[in-house]
Design an enzyme around this catalytic site. Structure first.
Site: not given
Length: 506
Positions: A133, A265, A460
């Site tokens: 300080k 990436h 699917d």
């Protein structure tokens, strides 16, 4: 001039004190530091002679005294402060050298809470903050590595405001990290690591070339000293290089020594674990040679001249390995854009951080880290009629899928990634995209193992796998339509395993 020295780490303190005495400083010290300096034959004043009060409560109180903090804090450029100091008999302290009780080292060494509590420093941080300080008048030193720099500045009359300000910032970083370590430990011990406040503290290793984009600034920070082992052999790492290196290295370490992983990436476009590194490289490259151009390559082993010559046949931006031999480095010498990094050892490693966090606007989300355990696959529940004896490809595919952006579906055949779909909003799209790309590249995926890091919501994806000739699938299970997925696997004669553990990566 007076200097107050009170250090837990005594490294270099005797030579530092000698240097200060030679410059005309009177040395004041506490407990253990005082004894070390006294035993070295130095003239040193014990702190109780300044405070007119003995250390008490087994050393818990020794520097919390106005003769200490008044001497540090009063402002030399204010006449009323100077006058008040004279009136109170407070002498100035112009340099404070403090490093703190070894709290971190203590919690790493013992679980004894009484000992841990006694290694929480009170007076030390208070002196550091006081001196910081009043940096306009006081030099604050918290790092033994700065001793020579401080002595040189004093000798050469370079004890400038800017110099003291630099030390002041370092001092507040020191106490902030100390308090953060204590708070995080207490929350870890009593609140399962999730307290009302979470403190993330890192030490800067170096500035990156720029951030994600050239108009952004960036830097690498480390939690411990992990990145001290990272050798920059060629090139300047960018922000994106480091995130890609992290992604590639995590997968390569997960797959094991001898693996090669290619990332673009942040996502893997090639991975293999074969009988030798050259074959691993060739098989990893074969998965997607187009995406591999300009990619980041992680070699979990030693890059020899022969392997370097193979890699050098295409342009890669970054090569990270356990070790890159001098002969291998010479192979890349004429490639201006390649960046080379190694750890100077036989294989790659990661720090294995126990927690993970991600910035979101206005804050961050924080969690325990995700790890893929081999037994998740090796002990997975067989839910289909048929099974497979060898689960190596299933395990490899599952690890790659778990360490790749969701939604992800990975296909592995004979120890090499042959197709992958990642970062898709639909899992069936990820499956289809991967197979379509493999077909375009002329890669035969028939007989491959397929892995998904989360359950299939519909049958699917299994139907698409059957068209490609996939022999085995591993996924977490847990869908309300699991029965339909199992039925599809049985219809097509595909081995299907449920791990019961999801690994989203967002």
């Amino acid at each position: 001039m007076r200097a107050l020295l009170s250090v837990s780490d005594k490294t270099g303190i005797v030579d530092f004190a000698k240097g200060l005495i030679d410059l005309g400083f009177e040395i004041v010290s506490t407990g253990g530091t005082w004894r070390v300096l006294k035993d070295a034959g130095l003239e040193v004043t014990e702190i109780s002679e300044i405070t007119n009060f003995p250390e008490c409560f087994e050393g818990r109180v020794k520097t919390l005294n106005p003769y200490v903090h008044g001497g540090i804090l009063y402002r030399r450029n204010k006449p009323d402060h100077v006058e008040e100091a004279k009136k109170l008999g407070i002498e100035p302290i112009d340099l404070v050298c403090v490093n703190l009780y070894p709290f971190k080292e203590t919690i790493e060494r013992t679980d004894n809470f009484e000992e841990i509590i006694e290694n929480i420093d009170i007076g030390g941080p208070t002196m550091v903050r006081s001196a910081a300080k009043n940096f306009e008048s006081v030099i604050i030193v918290t790092d033994p590595n700065d001793y020579d720099k401080v002595l040189m500045a004093l000798k050469e009359n370079k004890n400038t405001l800017e110099f003291r300000r630099e030390l002041m910032i370092k001092a507040y970083e020191h106490t902030a990290q100390y308090d953060a370590t204590i708070a995080n430990y207490m929350n870890e011990r009593f609140n399962e690591g999730f307290g009302n406040k979470q403190f993330i503290v890192g030490k800067k290793v170096f500035n990156t070339r720029y951030g994600e984009n050239p108009h952004q600034k960036g830097a690498l920070y480390e939690f411990e000293d992990f990145y001290n082992e990272l050798n920059i052999l060629k090139g300047e790492p960018s922000f994106n290089n480091l995130t890609d290196i992290n992604a590639a290295t995590k997968i390569a370490v997960s797959l094991g020594k001898g693996s090669v992983v290619i990332v673009k990436h942040g996502n893997p476009c090639g991975a293999a674990l074969k009988e030798d590194l050259i074959t691993s490289w060739q098989k990893a490259l074969a998965a997607d040679p187009v995406s591999a151009f300009g990619g980041v390559v992680a070699v979990n082993g030693v890059v020899t001249k022969e392997l370097a010559e193979e890699i050098n046949k295409i342009f890669v931006e970054v090569l990270i390995a356990g070790k890159i031999t001098q002969e291998a480095q010479e192979v890349f010498a004429n490639k201006k854009r390649i960046k080379l990094f190694d750890l100077g050892q036989a294989e790659l490693e990661i720090s294995g951080d126990m927690y993970d966090f991600k910035h979101i606007e206005g804050g961050f989300v924080y969690q325990t880290a995700d790890f893929v355990k081999d037994e998740e696959v090796l002990e997975a529940k067989q839910v289909s009629i048929v099974g497979v004896e060898d689960k190596k490809d299933l395990l490899m595919a599952y690890k790659i899928a778990a360490l790749t952006k969701s939604n992800c579906v990975a296909y592995v055949k004979d120890g090499a990634l042959v197709a992958i779909g990642m970062g898709m909003t639909s899992r069936v799209d990820a499956a289809k995209c991967a197979l379509k790309k493999a077909e375009e590249l002329g890669i035969d995926v028939k007989g491959a193992a397929m892995a998904s890091e989360a359950f299939f919501p519909f049958r699917d994806s299994v139907d698409e796998a059957a068209k490609a000739g996939i022999k085995a699938i591993v996924e977490p299970g847990g869908s309300i339509r699991d029965d339909e997925v199992i039925e599809a696997a049985n219809e097509h004669g595909i081995a299907l395993y449920f791990t019961g553990v999801r690994h989203f990566l967002h």
